[in-house]
Design an enzyme around this catalytic site. Structure first.
Site, PDB file in Angstrom:
ATOM      1  N   ASP A 220       0.830  -1.204   0.000  1.00  0.00           N
ATOM      2  CA  ASP A 220       0.000   0.000   0.000  1.00  0.00           C
ATOM      3  C   ASP A 220       0.868   1.259   0.000  1.00  0.00           C
ATOM      4  OD1 ASP A 220      -2.867   0.914   0.457  1.00  0.00           O
ATOM      5  OD2 ASP A 220      -1.914   1.900   2.163  1.00  0.00           O
ATOM      6  N   GLU A 282       1.654  -0.656  -4.952  1.00  0.00           N
ATOM      7  CA  GLU A 282       0.644   0.359  -5.229  1.00  0.00           C
ATOM      8  C   GLU A 282       1.372   1.694  -5.151  1.00  0.00           C
ATOM      9  OE1 GLU A 282      -3.247   2.770  -3.811  1.00  0.00           O
ATOM     10  OE2 GLU A 282      -1.535   2.393  -2.546  1.00  0.00           O
TER      11      GLU A 282
HETATM   12  C1  GLC Z   1      -4.170   3.021  -0.675  1.00  0.00           C
HETATM   13  C2  GLC Z   1      -5.406   2.181  -0.572  1.00  0.00           C
HETATM   14  C3  GLC Z   1      -6.534   3.059  -0.138  1.00  0.00           C
HETATM   15  C4  GLC Z   1      -6.195   3.643   1.205  1.00  0.00           C
HETATM   16  C5  GLC Z   1      -4.858   4.375   1.173  1.00  0.00           C
HETATM   17  C6  GLC Z   1      -4.348   4.640   2.560  1.00  0.00           C
HETATM   18  O1  GLC Z   1      -4.272   3.986  -1.674  1.00  0.00           O
HETATM   19  O2  GLC Z   1      -5.649   1.513  -1.758  1.00  0.00           O
HETATM   20  O3  GLC Z   1      -7.743   2.361  -0.079  1.00  0.00           O
HETATM   21  O4  GLC Z   1      -7.189   4.539   1.598  1.00  0.00           O
HETATM   22  O5  GLC Z   1      -3.882   3.611   0.546  1.00  0.00           O
HETATM   23  O6  GLC Z   1      -3.934   3.452   3.171  1.00  0.00           O
END
Ligand code: GLC
Length: 558
Positions: A220, A282
């Site tokens: 994340d 991500e």
């Molecule tokens: C990422 C996740 C999202 C979350 C953010 C903070 O972007 O996909 O859902 O709110 O991180 O953890």
């Protein structure tokens, strides 16, 4: 515990590894299947529905967070990285899910949230109880405030969800004290990744889940862990994106050089395990050349391709993003990935029903311009068939195989995404793509659980999307996906290479192995290549056998 018995004990090979061509299905645990009827999905619910993924034909599932959490951000606020929230079940349920998936030949990827913990994490409680300058505070980003009484935040950063990125704490003596950084919700304090204890802790968390047999981690906010050391002001509006211009200054909170060393450490840990375990970033990093740096040979295996997700539905835009993506990852020898939907964006069946070239909305609600549902679905099906023919690995988000639209008329009182409140009710946020999915048309909660309960309201008319209505129904979106995934495997489309045949303003066409793929973005119908045999199509051909607007076909050339 058990390493994956169905997979060979080989190290991860960047040329042939399973992930280089895999289709990976994102399960959002809150909304997939609810076994106990409390209206929130859970791990036993997922385990009971694993055969759906086998029938669909994916290779792996990625689970969004199921860890103990106050759920300030739907579980992306983790209070304990080594356990399961009672909402979702127990650690034993997680073990059973992993084993049940492996016994079906499905790999399991779990979510890892290293940028921030929950404010309910024991470390944050200890930081609040300790004094400024203490080792406990040094695990997070605490600073004195600006201004004479320290009453102003230390810098001008804002949270991705809206509002300031800093919250002031009350010290043990009751006086207003220091401020802590949270790039997301107040309940998600950012960790200080310059602190060796933080690094050590996460190596332990990786091992904990690797020992339980998981096949990898979705990381994340992978581009956020290291902040520019001086925490310099940043006058621009906050976005999770790092900025598309390669030569412009990068925002001081995103895509800093220091993150790469962290992933090199992690890679070494994963490589010490048998069975090709992977890391997927991500990282909202543009352009593709910058993103590719996360998947260099000694770092992560994959990164989500958000530039692809964000690209407009036009032939030139799609051509540009596909070629750029392939080139950028080729340079570092990594597979390209493709994604159209996830739990943070408007579902592509609705997004593509909005006017092309408009601002990408962060959620859609009552009173907002509504997407054209039929057009959106037609384009979504064409986009999916285009995506599933591309070499590399594709990510699917639960429900897209049903053609599910966004819930675009959800009552605002039902919203739970912190974005809605933190933006001062200006951004609807992400609830509309997180609605529990329909399995059975005539069951309570459309078969999501045994009762009517559903943590977000399911829209009326959801029945027509239910899996049981679509299974074996000719022309249904579910059958479209199932056939596409089977053909993708049979024809090894994930392996490529891709050879362009047409890249004009209206039509894109390429060759991948034995198949030719053609998408028509133009207003006029185009003929199927002469003598070619139709293998799959996102919509029926026109009466005269031509490919209509917003249709993708797969054909076997003469
Ligand atoms: C990422 C996740 C999202 C979350 C953010 C903070 O972007 O996909 O859902 O709110 O991180 O953890």
């Amino acid at each position: 515990m058990n390493s994956n018995p169905t997979h060979q004990d080989t190290p991860a090979d960047p040329a042939t590894g399973w992930w280089t061509r895999a289709t990976i299905y994102q399960v959002y645990p809150r909304s997939f299947a609810d076994s106990d009827g409390d209206g929130i999905g859970d791990l036993p619910g997922i385990t009971a529905r694993l055969d759906h993924l086998v029938e669909l034909g994916v290779d792996a599932l990625w689970l969004s967070p199921f860890y103990p959490s106050p759920q300030a951000d739907a579980g992306y606020d983790v209070a304990d990285y080594r356990d399961v929230d009672p909402l979702f079940g127990t650690l034993a349920d997680a073990d059973r899910l992993i084993a049940a998936a492996h016994s079906r030949g499905l790999r399991v990827i779990v979510d890892l949230v290293p940028n921030h913990t929950s404010s309910a994490h024991r470390w944050f409680a200890a930081a609040l109880a300790a004094a400024p300058g203490s080792p406990e505070r040094d695990r997070y980003v605490f600073r004195d405030g600006a201004g004479p009484d320290g009453a102003q935040p230390p810098n001008d950063w804002t949270s991705v969800f809206g509002g300031p990125a800093w919250t002031r704490v009350t010290e043990a003596d009751g006086r207003p004290g220091q401020w802590y950084l949270h790039l997301f919700d107040t309940g998600q304090p950012d960790l200080n990744w310059d602190n060796p204890e933080v690094r050590e802790e996460f190596l332990g968390v990786l091992r904990f889940w690797l020992d339980r047999g998981v096949d990898g981690f979705r990381v994340d906010v992978a581009h956020g862990l290291i902040k520019q050391a001086d925490l310099a002001d940043w006058q621009e509006p906050q976005e999770i994106l790092s900025g598309p211009e390669i030569d412009k200054p990068r925002p001081p909170m995103w895509d800093q050089e220091g993150v790469h060393e962290i992933y090199r450490d992690w890679r070494r840990v994963l490589d010490g395990y048998p069975g090709e375990r992977i890391l997927v970033a991500e990282a909202w990093v543009e352009p593709a050349e910058r993103l590719a740096r996360y998947v260099r040979p000694d770092e992560m295996h994959q990164a989500f391709n958000f530039e692809y997700l964000l690209a407009a539905w036009t032939a030139p835009a799609q051509y540009a993003v596909i070629t750029r993506s392939l080139e950028a990852t080729d340079v570092v020898g990594a597979p390209t990935t493709w994604v159209l939907s996830n739990h943070d964006v408007v579902r592509h069946a609705s997004r593509l029903g909005l006017p092309i070239g408009g601002k990408r909305p962060n959620g859609i609600g009552i009173g907002d311009p509504q997407p054209d549902a039929a057009l959106g679905l037609r384009r979504a099906r064409a986009a999916t068939l285009l995506m599933l023919a591309l070499p590399g690995s594709a990510y699917l988000y639960q429900g897209e195989e049903l053609g599910l639209p966004e819930h675009t008329t959800m009552p605002d009182e039902a919203r739970q995404d912190p974005t809605w409140a933190r933006s001062g009710n200006t951004e609807r946020g992400r609830d509309g793509c997180r609605v529990p999915i329909p399995w059975e048309a005539d069951a309570p909660s459309y078969g999501f659980g045994p009762t009517d309960a559903s943590w977000l309201p399911q829209p009326p008319l959801w029945a027509e999307y239910a899996l049981d209505r679509q299974r074996d129904a000719p022309g249904s979106t579910y059958e479209l996906y199932r056939t596409a995934l089977r053909l993708r495997r049979e024809h090894r489309l994930g392996e490529g290479p891709l050879e362009w045949l047409a890249s004009g303003d209206e039509v894109l066409s390429f060759r991948n192995g034995a198949l030719t793929v053609l998408t028509n973005f133009g207003d006029a119908a185009v003929p199927v290549p002469t003598g070619a045999e139709l293998v799959h199509a996102s919509a029926p051909l026109d009466a005269d056998g031509a490919v209509g607007t917003d249709v993708t076909v797969w054909v076997r050339p003469a």
